[in-house]
Motif scaffolding. Structure first.
Motif, PDB file in Angstrom:
ATOM      1  N   VAL A 169     -20.192 -50.681  68.010  1.00 45.75           N
ATOM      2  CA  VAL A 169     -21.444 -50.251  67.383  1.00 45.75           C
ATOM      3  C   VAL A 169     -22.252 -51.480  66.990  1.00 45.75           C
ATOM      4  O   VAL A 169     -21.733 -52.597  66.933  1.00 45.75           O
ATOM      5  CB  VAL A 169     -21.180 -49.369  66.136  1.00 45.75           C
ATOM      6  CG1 VAL A 169     -20.514 -48.058  66.532  1.00 45.75           C
ATOM      7  CG2 VAL A 169     -20.335 -50.115  65.113  1.00 45.75           C
ATOM      8  N   GLU A 170     -23.513 -51.275  66.699  1.00 51.36           N
ATOM      9  CA  GLU A 170     -24.377 -52.385  66.311  1.00 51.36           C
ATOM     10  C   GLU A 170     -24.162 -52.753  64.845  1.00 51.36           C
ATOM     11  O   GLU A 170     -23.923 -51.896  63.998  1.00 51.36           O
ATOM     12  CB  GLU A 170     -25.841 -52.024  66.546  1.00 51.36           C
ATOM     13  CG  GLU A 170     -26.219 -51.910  68.020  1.00 51.36           C
ATOM     14  CD  GLU A 170     -27.710 -51.745  68.204  1.00 51.36           C
ATOM     15  OE1 GLU A 170     -28.453 -51.841  67.205  1.00 51.36           O
ATOM     16  OE2 GLU A 170     -28.137 -51.524  69.350  1.00 51.36           O
ATOM     17  N   ALA A 171     -24.249 -54.039  64.560  1.00 45.90           N
ATOM     18  CA  ALA A 171     -24.175 -54.549  63.189  1.00 45.90           C
ATOM     19  C   ALA A 171     -24.683 -55.980  63.210  1.00 45.90           C
ATOM     20  O   ALA A 171     -24.597 -56.668  64.231  1.00 45.90           O
ATOM     21  CB  ALA A 171     -22.747 -54.495  62.656  1.00 45.90           C
ATOM     22  N   HIS A 172     -25.215 -56.432  62.079  1.00 51.68           N
ATOM     23  CA  HIS A 172     -25.777 -57.781  62.022  1.00 51.68           C
ATOM     24  C   HIS A 172     -25.510 -58.406  60.656  1.00 51.68           C
ATOM     25  O   HIS A 172     -25.552 -57.730  59.629  1.00 51.68           O
ATOM     26  CB  HIS A 172     -27.295 -57.747  62.263  1.00 51.68           C
ATOM     27  CG  HIS A 172     -27.695 -57.063  63.536  1.00 51.68           C
ATOM     28  ND1 HIS A 172     -27.629 -57.671  64.768  1.00 51.68           N
ATOM     29  CD2 HIS A 172     -28.150 -55.799  63.760  1.00 51.68           C
ATOM     30  CE1 HIS A 172     -28.045 -56.830  65.697  1.00 51.68           C
ATOM     31  NE2 HIS A 172     -28.363 -55.682  65.114  1.00 51.68           N
ATOM     32  N   THR A 182     -15.551 -47.191  55.710  1.00 51.37           N
ATOM     33  CA  THR A 182     -14.157 -46.744  55.809  1.00 51.37           C
ATOM     34  C   THR A 182     -14.020 -45.379  56.469  1.00 51.37           C
ATOM     35  O   THR A 182     -12.913 -44.969  56.805  1.00 51.37           O
ATOM     36  CB  THR A 182     -13.512 -46.691  54.411  1.00 51.37           C
ATOM     37  OG1 THR A 182     -14.284 -45.829  53.556  1.00 51.37           O
ATOM     38  CG2 THR A 182     -13.436 -48.092  53.801  1.00 51.37           C
ATOM     39  N   LYS A 183     -15.132 -44.658  56.641  1.00 54.87           N
ATOM     40  CA  LYS A 183     -15.099 -43.333  57.269  1.00 54.87           C
ATOM     41  C   LYS A 183     -16.187 -43.253  58.331  1.00 54.87           C
ATOM     42  O   LYS A 183     -17.318 -42.853  58.007  1.00 54.87           O
ATOM     43  CB  LYS A 183     -15.290 -42.236  56.217  1.00 54.87           C
ATOM     44  CG  LYS A 183     -14.171 -42.136  55.201  1.00 54.87           C
ATOM     45  CD  LYS A 183     -14.436 -40.995  54.218  1.00 54.87           C
ATOM     46  CE  LYS A 183     -13.326 -40.874  53.187  1.00 54.87           C
ATOM     47  NZ  LYS A 183     -13.575 -39.760  52.235  1.00 54.87           N
ATOM     48  N   PRO A 184     -15.901 -43.630  59.584  1.00 51.62           N
ATOM     49  CA  PRO A 184     -14.646 -44.214  60.076  1.00 51.62           C
ATOM     50  C   PRO A 184     -14.550 -45.693  59.711  1.00 51.62           C
ATOM     51  O   PRO A 184     -15.562 -46.313  59.351  1.00 51.62           O
ATOM     52  CB  PRO A 184     -14.749 -44.020  61.589  1.00 51.62           C
ATOM     53  CG  PRO A 184     -16.218 -44.104  61.856  1.00 51.62           C
ATOM     54  CD  PRO A 184     -16.880 -43.447  60.674  1.00 51.62           C
ATOM     55  N   LEU A 185     -13.358 -46.240  59.811  1.00 54.72           N
ATOM     56  CA  LEU A 185     -13.142 -47.648  59.492  1.00 54.72           C
ATOM     57  C   LEU A 185     -13.933 -48.505  60.476  1.00 54.72           C
ATOM     58  O   LEU A 185     -13.681 -48.493  61.674  1.00 54.72           O
ATOM     59  CB  LEU A 185     -11.654 -47.982  59.575  1.00 54.72           C
ATOM     60  CG  LEU A 185     -11.278 -49.450  59.333  1.00 54.72           C
ATOM     61  CD1 LEU A 185     -11.779 -49.938  57.978  1.00 54.72           C
ATOM     62  CD2 LEU A 185      -9.763 -49.634  59.452  1.00 54.72           C
ATOM     63  N   THR A 186     -14.919 -49.229  59.943  1.00 56.61           N
ATOM     64  CA  THR A 186     -15.816 -50.036  60.765  1.00 56.61           C
ATOM     65  C   THR A 186     -15.756 -51.481  60.290  1.00 56.61           C
ATOM     66  O   THR A 186     -15.898 -51.753  59.093  1.00 56.61           O
ATOM     67  CB  THR A 186     -17.261 -49.515  60.671  1.00 56.61           C
ATOM     68  OG1 THR A 186     -17.279 -48.114  60.980  1.00 56.61           O
ATOM     69  CG2 THR A 186     -18.175 -50.260  61.629  1.00 56.61           C
ATOM     70  N   VAL A 187     -15.537 -52.392  61.242  1.00 62.11           N
ATOM     71  CA  VAL A 187     -15.304 -53.794  60.906  1.00 62.11           C
ATOM     72  C   VAL A 187     -16.259 -54.677  61.705  1.00 62.11           C
ATOM     73  O   VAL A 187     -16.442 -54.482  62.914  1.00 62.11           O
ATOM     74  CB  VAL A 187     -13.841 -54.188  61.216  1.00 62.11           C
ATOM     75  CG1 VAL A 187     -13.568 -55.627  60.798  1.00 62.11           C
ATOM     76  CG2 VAL A 187     -12.871 -53.248  60.505  1.00 62.11           C
ATOM     77  N   ALA A 188     -16.857 -55.660  61.033  1.00 64.69           N
ATOM     78  CA  ALA A 188     -17.771 -56.586  61.697  1.00 64.69           C
ATOM     79  C   ALA A 188     -17.009 -57.504  62.645  1.00 64.69           C
ATOM     80  O   ALA A 188     -15.868 -57.899  62.377  1.00 64.69           O
ATOM     81  CB  ALA A 188     -18.515 -57.418  60.655  1.00 64.69           C
ATOM     82  N   CYS A 189     -17.671 -57.851  63.750  1.00 65.24           N
ATOM     83  CA  CYS A 189     -17.092 -58.757  64.748  1.00 65.24           C
ATOM     84  C   CYS A 189     -18.001 -59.977  64.899  1.00 65.24           C
ATOM     85  O   CYS A 189     -19.006 -60.116  64.196  1.00 65.24           O
ATOM     86  CB  CYS A 189     -16.951 -58.047  66.092  1.00 65.24           C
ATOM     87  SG  CYS A 189     -15.981 -56.534  66.015  1.00 65.24           S
ATOM     88  N   GLY A 190     -17.654 -60.856  65.828  1.00 67.09           N
ATOM     89  CA  GLY A 190     -18.496 -62.014  66.079  1.00 67.09           C
ATOM     90  C   GLY A 190     -19.889 -61.606  66.511  1.00 67.09           C
ATOM     91  O   GLY A 190     -20.871 -62.288  66.222  1.00 67.09           O
ATOM     92  N   GLY A 192     -21.833 -57.696  66.710  1.00 68.32           N
ATOM     93  CA  GLY A 192     -21.683 -56.259  66.560  1.00 68.32           C
ATOM     94  C   GLY A 192     -20.505 -55.906  65.665  1.00 68.32           C
ATOM     95  O   GLY A 192     -20.021 -56.727  64.872  1.00 68.32           O
ATOM     96  N   ALA A 193     -20.035 -54.676  65.800  1.00 67.61           N
ATOM     97  CA  ALA A 193     -18.909 -54.199  64.993  1.00 67.61           C
ATOM     98  C   ALA A 193     -18.118 -53.187  65.799  1.00 67.61           C
ATOM     99  O   ALA A 193     -18.598 -52.651  66.802  1.00 67.61           O
ATOM    100  CB  ALA A 193     -19.408 -53.565  63.693  1.00 67.61           C
TER     101      ALA A 193
END
Length: 224
Positions: A169-172, A182-190, A192-193
């Motif tokens: 998913v998108e994230a910045h 946490t619902k759903p468990l979403t974690v940032a990456c290098g 996106g997420a």
């Protein structure tokens, strides 16, 4: 006729049958020669793969191609799911090709060896990924390593967490590993997420990511 045999046949065997030896290989040769072509197509995020019927020679998947058929890869498909589909297509194509070989109506096409690439066997060590990598890469890695050996990463607490299903998913702006939800468990990456939909904690049974987050008492802003 050889399918997923895993050994190179000697010249004496290759020349014994009237029509030679043929091999069903589950990639579009010369791409992904070797033992794990389906997995590497998914790991690399390819949009398509296929099956090739090859006249065997003394090399590793280097013989002339008699027939091939392309197969689209669904962006959420795992290597296990794709393997079931390509083997079914391969069986059908093989049944169609055998009579044509006997009739002599197929013209073998030499492979473009300069564009060949290998698909080496997977192992548990190469299944590791890091949250500093892009969400797209992690998503492909999780799909490609499912069902075996299962993609995994090491949490900030030093525990191995296997991920069997995720969604990019998108994230910045957040540091890699930051819990965004946490619902759903979403974690940032290098970049996106990822939503961790199905995980296997070290020494435990599979569970959905939301249940894992609840059990670990994770909250937004924590580092996984």
């Amino acid at each position: 006729m050889v399918v997923a045999y895993g050994c190179i046949l000697p010249k004496s065997v290759l020349e014994a049958p009237k029509y030679g030896c043929i091999n069903l290989h589950v990639s579009l040769l010369p791409k992904y020669r070797g033992s794990a072509p389906v997995q590497w197509a998914v790991l690399n995020g390819d949009a398509e793969t296929g099956v090739s019927i090859m006249q065997m020679d003394e090399g590793l998947d280097t013989g002339d191609v008699l027939c091939c058929e392309k197969i689209a890869i669904d962006p959420e498909e795992t290597s296990g799911q794709l393997f079931d589909r390509v083997t079914a297509v391969g069986a059908r194509v093989l049944c169609e090709v055998v009579p044509a070989i006997a009739a002599g109506t197929l013209k073998p096409q030499p492979q473009d060896h300069e564009n060949a690439c290998l698909a080496p066997m997977l192992n548990k060590e190469m299944a590791e990924f890091r949250l500093t990598e892009s969400a797209a890469h992690i998503h492909n890695w999780v799909r490609g390593m499912n069902p075996w050996p299962g993609a995994w990463f090491v949490t900030s607490g030093g525990k191995k967490l296997k991920v069997m299903e995720c969604r990019a998913v998108e994230a910045h702006g957040e540091a890699p590993g930051t819990v965004l939800a946490t619902k759903p468990l979403t974690v940032a990456c290098g970049e996106g997420a990822v939503q961790l939909l199905n995980v296997v904690p070290e020494g435990k049974k599979p569970m959905d990511g939301t249940a894992f987050a609840a059990g670990q008492r994770l909250k937004t802003g924590d580092i996984l």
